[in-house]
Write a protein that holds these residues in place. Structure first.
Motif, PDB file in Angstrom:
ATOM      1  N   GLU A 160       0.716  -0.755  -0.519  1.00 12.38           N
ATOM      2  CA  GLU A 160      -0.055   0.044  -0.044  1.00 12.38           C
ATOM      3  C   GLU A 160       0.759   1.267   0.131  1.00 12.38           C
ATOM      4  N   LYS A 161       1.782   1.297   0.740  1.00 11.83           N
ATOM      5  CA  LYS A 161       3.011   2.158   0.456  1.00 11.83           C
ATOM      6  C   LYS A 161       3.644   2.568  -0.271  1.00 11.83           C
ATOM      7  N   ILE A 162       3.643   1.722  -1.333  1.00  9.68           N
ATOM      8  CA  ILE A 162       4.468   2.491  -2.836  1.00  9.68           C
ATOM      9  C   ILE A 162       3.595   2.569  -3.867  1.00  9.68           C
ATOM     10  N   LYS A 163       2.144   1.928  -3.822  1.00  6.52           N
ATOM     11  CA  LYS A 163       1.285   2.805  -4.293  1.00  6.52           C
ATOM     12  C   LYS A 163       1.511   3.808  -4.979  1.00  6.52           C
ATOM     13  N   GLU A 164       1.522   4.056  -5.931  1.00  4.83           N
ATOM     14  CA  GLU A 164       0.659   6.122  -6.142  1.00  4.83           C
ATOM     15  C   GLU A 164       0.121   5.828  -7.660  1.00  4.83           C
ATOM     16  N   LEU A 165      -1.054   7.193  -7.472  1.00  2.69           N
ATOM     17  CA  LEU A 165      -1.430   7.655  -8.290  1.00  2.69           C
ATOM     18  C   LEU A 165      -1.300   7.548  -9.569  1.00  2.69           C
ATOM     19  N   LYS A 166      -1.248   6.979 -10.939  1.00  7.81           N
ATOM     20  CA  LYS A 166      -0.998   7.617 -12.016  1.00  7.81           C
ATOM     21  C   LYS A 166      -1.961   8.177 -13.099  1.00  7.81           C
ATOM     22  N   SER A 167      -3.310   7.890 -12.781  1.00 15.53           N
ATOM     23  CA  SER A 167      -3.705   9.339 -13.557  1.00 15.53           C
ATOM     24  C   SER A 167      -5.255   8.646 -12.798  1.00 15.53           C
ATOM     25  N   GLU A 168      -6.405   9.879 -12.812  1.00 10.25           N
ATOM     26  CA  GLU A 168      -7.311   9.887 -12.697  1.00 10.25           C
ATOM     27  C   GLU A 168      -8.376  10.178 -13.630  1.00 10.25           C
ATOM     28  N   SER A 169      -9.573   9.178 -14.131  1.00  8.11           N
ATOM     29  CA  SER A 169     -10.610   9.772 -14.697  1.00  8.11           C
ATOM     30  C   SER A 169     -11.604   9.681 -14.917  1.00  8.11           C
TER      31      SER A 169
END
Ligand code: SF4
Length: 332
Positions: free
Chosen positions: A314-323
């Motif tokens: 969870e800690k290394i999860k990054e949001l790449k894009s959102e639509s």
């Protein structure tokens, strides 16, 4: 289960419990008759098995549906956790805290050892009986899986309890960083926050003004168009099939009509022997470039990890894009 154990001198028999269950059954909460009937049958079986495995008269109940609140101090902040413990029993040399579960899957013993819910219950219980802080192992922590008729238990030493509190503190930090997107589920039917939840609050809007009516009309127009589009898509799919049949029978790949050209296209997908492909591409340092994380497979793998491993991921999860998009379903 609360009904089964509630009573001073006489306790409900199995027949009483089955009657209570039938009388209080709410078929409204199910999506269809099949689901409703199988859930009802499952409920009956759970009660019958429970009485087969337990004699309520042998159990010394301390409390049922026991409300608690415990405050935990961390980094100069006080965090209040409150909840309800399903059942607390007096055992020969201590106590047992029991939480009933209706999960379909019986988890591994490690799940109970690492269970945060039971850890919080234990902390709350020690707040009630502070003498137990010296020997918390006197409190058995159990999850009772009703569908399997299986109780999984664990205990904690004072040292373990101190160490594991850190997990709760880590969670406080995670919670502070989270943005809590609401996630609808069948549990929404029992949620007290529907009127303020972004997923439901529109349904409870009381005052409707002219602008709201315009908005309603706009939504209706969108829904009507979507309905038409769905019908069109179905018709297009069936026409496509017929046109492909014409091409097949005339042995042509293009058809000419109405000053337009309709061409038959072919989409192919390929699979590879992954080990062999890896061998070839690794030599050229290209393997890492073509390998992508498969989210479906990752979600499956996450289910098998321990909660601390899940937290690391969870800690290394990054949001790449959102639509944003829209989905439509029936309102019951
Ligand atoms: S009503 Fe909203 S907050 Fe409550 S469970 Fe459903 S999505 Fe979550």
């Amino acid at each position: 289960m609360q009904f089964v154990h509630d009573g001073n001198f006489t306790l409900p028999s199995q027949k009483d419990a089955l009657n209570h269950f039938s009388k209080n059954w709410n078929p409204e909460v199910f999506e269809n008759e099949f689901q409703e009937r199988s859930a009802f049958a499952q409920g009956i079986k759970i009660i019958q098995n429970y009485y087969k495995d337990n004699n309520p008269y042998d159990i010394k109940i301390v409390d049922l549906e026991s409300r608690f609140s415990v405050d935990l101090k961390h980094n100069g902040e006080v965090h209040l956790i409150s909840g309800i413990i399903d059942r607390i029993d007096k055992t020969e040399d201590g106590y047992e805290i029991i939480d009933y579960k209706t999960a379909n899957k019986l988890p591994a013993q490690s799940h109970i050892e690492e269970n945060l819910q039971l850890l919080i219950y234990l902390l709350a219980f020690i707040k009630r009986y502070p003498d137990l802080a010296k020997n918390p192992e006197k409190v058995k922590l159990s999850l009772y899986y009703l569908k399997h008729g299986t109780k999984l238990s664990a205990t904690k030493t004072a040292q373990q309890l101190e160490q594991e509190k850190e997990k709760i503190f880590d969670l406080f930090e995670e919670i502070k960083k989270s943005d809590f997107k609401p996630q609808t589920s069948p549990l929404c039917d029992w949620c007290d926050f529907q009127e303020i939840c972004p997923m439901w609050k529109h349904k409870f809007k009381k005052e409707i003004n002219a602008t709201d009516q315009e908005k309603q009309a706009l939504i209706k127009k969108y829904l009507d168009l979507q309905e038409k589009a769905k019908e069109n898509r179905q018709e297009i799919t069936s026409l496509q099939k017929e046109i492909l049949d014409i091409m097949e029978s005339e042995q042509v790949d293009r058809l000419f009509a109405n000053k337009k050209i309709v061409t038959r296209t072919c989409r192919q997908t390929f699979g590879y022997d992954e080990e062999k492909l890896k061998e070839i591409l690794k030599k050229k340092q290209l393997w890492d470039k073509v390998v992508k994380v498969n989210q479906t497979q990752l979600n499956k793998a996450l289910r098998t990890l321990s909660s601390s491993e899940k937290q690391q991921v969870e800690k290394i999860k990054e949001l790449k894009s959102e639509s944003y998009g829209l989905s439509i379903k029936k309102d019951k």
